[in-house]
Design an enzyme around this catalytic site. Structure first.
Site: not given
Length: 331
Positions: A100, A220
């Site tokens: 992240c 994703g």
């Protein structure tokens, strides 16, 4: 494909995405062929402090299994305790986030900040439960590409599989993913490697397999608004060359179903609010999408949502029919 003692039906996984990969969306992707779904990021501290909203994120439906719960944090002892909670709660796999790039995560030494601290990353992974996987990035920036080094440490720590996003933290989601880094990771470790980054079509997926030698794909943003990408990729792996075209009716029915699933899971107020962005993603590239996305953002009830979708279906069908007639006459 095998991850530890977990058998996947297909070598294609749904990447964890905040605000997107909740239970309803995971179920949809699973039904369309996804082999492994991964939750949104779950805070280890939130679990230890018994935060109700954090515990809600651990819920897994039987029809989405096998499913992974992704943890984030930076304290080895806290993560070891959180992993035991997740394991006891029934997760098939525990995934650890080292990818992240968001400042509020990175500034706490979490997420992709751990790419700068290999020893701490190793200690965390070594202390977590069995069947742990990890998601990493290429590195912190272009001067510090260390995914192969991190992958080797992860394997030494006992990790069952690793997913590699081919961008650095500095890139966020901009620029182009470096698939060569994924290839180097695959050549470095013996555990399964998932390639991640810039897989938007089945052709991209096939090329990722060919160019990197990876064992699986992790999708994703390519699945956001297009969960049918899993069907398309599986068809391609089975020899089908054609693109999976999603008819208008199928797309609109999915919006309606997704909204109902969200309503059942979170209640109408939250469902409508969250479905605004989902519907916008589903309509991307469709006729009059910009106008109807604007109107969708003004909706407050499921009834209003249904009425607008019915209106859109009628207008879009007229638009497509007129377009077809125009080209037929031109021929």
């Amino acid at each position: 494909m095998q991850i530890g003692n977990i058998r996947l039906s297909a070598p294609v996984a749904l990447a964890p995405m905040a605000g997107i990969t909740d239970m309803p969306f995971r179920i949809i992707c699973k039904e369309l062929g996804c082999g492994l779904v991964v939750s949104e990021m779950v805070s280890a501290k939130g679990l230890l402090y018994k935060n109700v909203k954090t515990f809600d994120m651990l819920r897994i439906a039987q029809e989405e299994r096998p499913a992974a719960i992704q943890l984030f944090g930076s304290n080895p002892m806290e993560l070891a305790r959180a992993a035991k909670i997740v394991e006891a709660d029934g997760a098939d796999i525990i995934d650890f986030n080292m990818g992240c790039p968001v400042p509020k995560i990175v500034n706490n030494g979490e997420g992709s900040a751990l790419m700068k601290n290999p020893q701490l990353a190793y200690e965390i992974l070594a202390r977590m439960a069995d069947s742990v996987t990890v998601k990493i990035r290429a590195g912190w920036d272009e001067k510090n590409i260390n995914a192969p080094e991190i992958a080797l440490l992860a394997e030494k720590a006992g990790v069952a599989a690793i997913a590699v996003h081919g961008r650095t933290r500095e890139q966020y989601y901009n620029g182009k993913a470096d698939w060569n880094v994924i290839k180097k990771v695959k050549e470095t470790v013996k555990i399964p490697v998932f390639g991640n980054g810039d897989i938007l079509t089945a052709a991209d997926g096939l090329r990722m397999f060919k160019e990197t030698g990876c064992d699986g794909l992790m999708i994703g943003r390519g699945a956001d608004g297009n969960p049918w990408i899993f069907t398309e990729i599986i068809n391609a792996l089975n020899g089908s060359c054609g693109k999976y075209e999603v008819p208008l009716d199928v797309r609109l029915h999915m919006i309606e179903r997704h909204l109902q699933m969200l309503k059942d899971f979170k209640g109408e107020v939250i469902a409508v609010k969250e479905m605004r962005r989902h519907a916008g993603a589903y309509l991307k590239g469709m006729p009059m999408a910009a106008e109807y996305r604007r109107r969708i953002n003004e909706l407050n009830t499921c009834e209003e949502f249904g009425a607008l979708l019915r209106e859109y279906r009628n207008e879009a069908e007229k638009f497509l029919a007129a377009k077809h007639n125009f080209y037929s006459e031109a021929d």
